[in-house]
Design a protein around this motif. Structure first.
Motif, mmCIF file in Angstrom:
data_model
loop_
_atom_site.group_PDB
_atom_site.id
_atom_site.type_symbol
_atom_site.label_atom_id
_atom_site.label_comp_id
_atom_site.label_asym_id
_atom_site.label_seq_id
_atom_site.Cartn_x
_atom_site.Cartn_y
_atom_site.Cartn_z
ATOM 1 N N ARG A 96 1.002 -1.259 0.085
ATOM 2 C CA ARG A 96 -0.073 0.036 -0.076
ATOM 3 C C ARG A 96 0.972 1.390 0.114
ATOM 4 N N GLN A 97 0.230 2.512 -0.597
ATOM 5 C CA GLN A 97 0.956 3.680 -0.575
ATOM 6 C C GLN A 97 -0.178 4.817 -0.418
ATOM 7 N N SER A 98 0.517 5.695 0.265
ATOM 8 C CA SER A 98 -0.143 7.025 0.725
ATOM 9 C C SER A 98 0.394 8.023 0.254
ATOM 10 N N PRO A 99 -0.120 9.171 -0.298
ATOM 11 C CA PRO A 99 0.579 10.301 -1.120
ATOM 12 C C PRO A 99 1.709 10.783 -0.220
ATOM 13 N N GLY A 100 2.968 10.998 -0.760
ATOM 14 C CA GLY A 100 4.272 11.274 -0.042
ATOM 15 C C GLY A 100 4.825 10.285 0.718
ATOM 16 N N ASP A 101 4.439 8.990 0.727
ATOM 17 C CA ASP A 101 4.907 7.868 1.547
ATOM 18 C C ASP A 101 5.370 6.653 0.425
ATOM 19 N N GLN A 102 6.470 6.052 1.102
ATOM 20 C CA GLN A 102 6.747 5.134 0.227
ATOM 21 C C GLN A 102 6.050 3.845 0.307
ATOM 22 N N ARG A 103 5.988 3.366 -0.739
ATOM 23 C CA ARG A 103 5.195 1.851 -0.940
ATOM 24 C C ARG A 103 5.736 0.891 0.315
ATOM 25 N N GLU A 104 4.781 0.490 0.768
ATOM 26 C CA GLU A 104 5.101 -0.547 2.020
ATOM 27 C C GLU A 104 4.570 -2.004 2.014
ATOM 28 N N LEU A 105 5.187 -2.886 2.326
ATOM 29 C CA LEU A 105 4.664 -4.268 2.423
ATOM 30 C C LEU A 105 3.169 -4.329 3.449
ATOM 31 N N VAL A 106 2.231 -5.054 3.026
ATOM 32 C CA VAL A 106 1.099 -5.316 3.815
ATOM 33 C C VAL A 106 1.285 -6.725 4.414
ATOM 34 N N ALA A 107 1.243 -7.603 3.319
ATOM 35 C CA ALA A 107 1.212 -9.212 3.415
ATOM 36 C C ALA A 107 1.893 -9.734 2.400
ATOM 37 N N THR A 108 2.323 -10.993 2.664
ATOM 38 C CA THR A 108 2.666 -11.585 1.395
ATOM 39 C C THR A 108 2.235 -13.367 1.704
ATOM 40 N N ILE A 109 2.150 -13.990 0.627
ATOM 41 C CA ILE A 109 1.769 -15.544 0.744
ATOM 42 C C ILE A 109 2.374 -16.183 -0.272
ATOM 43 N N THR A 110 3.203 -17.195 0.349
ATOM 44 C CA THR A 110 3.958 -18.188 -0.829
ATOM 45 C C THR A 110 3.047 -19.103 -1.456
ATOM 46 N N SER A 111 3.646 -19.764 -2.488
ATOM 47 C CA SER A 111 2.936 -21.021 -3.020
ATOM 48 C C SER A 111 2.432 -21.965 -2.076
ATOM 49 N N GLY A 112 3.144 -22.196 -0.939
ATOM 50 C CA GLY A 112 2.798 -23.224 0.031
ATOM 51 C C GLY A 112 1.962 -22.870 1.090
ATOM 52 N N GLY A 113 1.590 -21.544 1.072
ATOM 53 C CA GLY A 113 0.487 -21.015 1.846
ATOM 54 C C GLY A 113 1.124 -20.124 2.973
ATOM 55 N N ASP A 114 2.536 -19.893 3.260
ATOM 56 C CA ASP A 114 3.160 -19.367 4.319
ATOM 57 C C ASP A 114 2.698 -17.956 4.287
ATOM 58 N N THR A 115 2.510 -17.087 5.243
ATOM 59 C CA THR A 115 2.338 -15.785 5.159
ATOM 60 C C THR A 115 2.875 -15.198 6.159
ATOM 61 N N GLY B 299 -3.113 -9.428 12.815
ATOM 62 C CA GLY B 299 -4.250 -9.811 13.775
ATOM 63 C C GLY B 299 -5.689 -9.252 12.712
ATOM 64 N N ARG B 300 -5.616 -8.187 12.301
ATOM 65 C CA ARG B 300 -6.723 -7.619 11.482
ATOM 66 C C ARG B 300 -6.944 -8.073 10.050
ATOM 67 N N PHE B 301 -5.741 -8.152 9.207
ATOM 68 C CA PHE B 301 -5.915 -8.609 7.773
ATOM 69 C C PHE B 301 -5.456 -9.955 7.629
ATOM 70 N N THR B 302 -6.060 -10.655 6.676
ATOM 71 C CA THR B 302 -5.785 -11.957 6.330
ATOM 72 C C THR B 302 -5.494 -12.088 4.738
ATOM 73 N N ILE B 303 -4.226 -12.707 4.386
ATOM 74 C CA ILE B 303 -4.220 -12.899 2.905
ATOM 75 C C ILE B 303 -4.364 -14.366 2.448
ATOM 76 N N SER B 304 -4.861 -14.537 1.386
ATOM 77 C CA SER B 304 -5.176 -15.863 0.947
ATOM 78 C C SER B 304 -4.963 -15.869 -0.612
ATOM 79 N N ARG B 305 -4.754 -17.108 -0.995
ATOM 80 C CA ARG B 305 -4.572 -17.450 -2.615
ATOM 81 C C ARG B 305 -5.415 -18.490 -2.998
ATOM 82 N N ASP B 306 -6.019 -18.387 -4.049
ATOM 83 C CA ASP B 306 -6.669 -19.355 -4.853
ATOM 84 C C ASP B 306 -6.339 -19.728 -6.123
#
Length: 118
Positions: free
Chosen positions: A38-57, A65-72
């Protein structure tokens, strides 16, 4: 190269929820790491969440605790479920696909705006 299209952004009140979707033009299995940034005006783009092909997040401390990443892989889609949203979550959210952490920056979507009102 893969085309990525984000959707699901919008305006929500603090404490609310949104689910972002990232639709890829090809099978995402070959991209070992899918992520949301994610990125806000004037800020650097920052990592929020990642997920690997094996499902590791992994998550940024600010969203853990608030966000959940998933892949299909069958649907070539990555999701970001965002709960308990805060005004500081307001940003443009981008989907990213890369083959590995040392394989370059990967491919990016156009972004989707998330605005959280207080």
């Amino acid at each position: 190269q893969v085309q990525l299209v984000e959707s699901g952004g919008g305006l929500v009140q603090a404490g609310g929820s949104l689910r972002l979707s990232c639709a890829a033009s090809t099978n995402i299995f070959k991209f070992n790491i899918m992520g949301w940034y994610r990125q806000s005006p004037g800020d650097q783009r920052e990592l929020v969440a990642t997920i690997t092909s094996g499902g590791d997040t992994n998550y940024a401390d600010s969203v853990k605790g608030r966000f959940t990443i998933s892949r299909d892989n069958a649907k070539n889609t990555v999701y970001l479920q965002m709960n308990s949203l805060k005004p500081e979550d307001t940003a443009v959210y981008y989907c990213n696909a890369r083959r590995g952490w040392f394989s370059g920056g990967g491919d990016w979507g156009q972004g989707t705006q998330v605005t959280v009102s207080s």
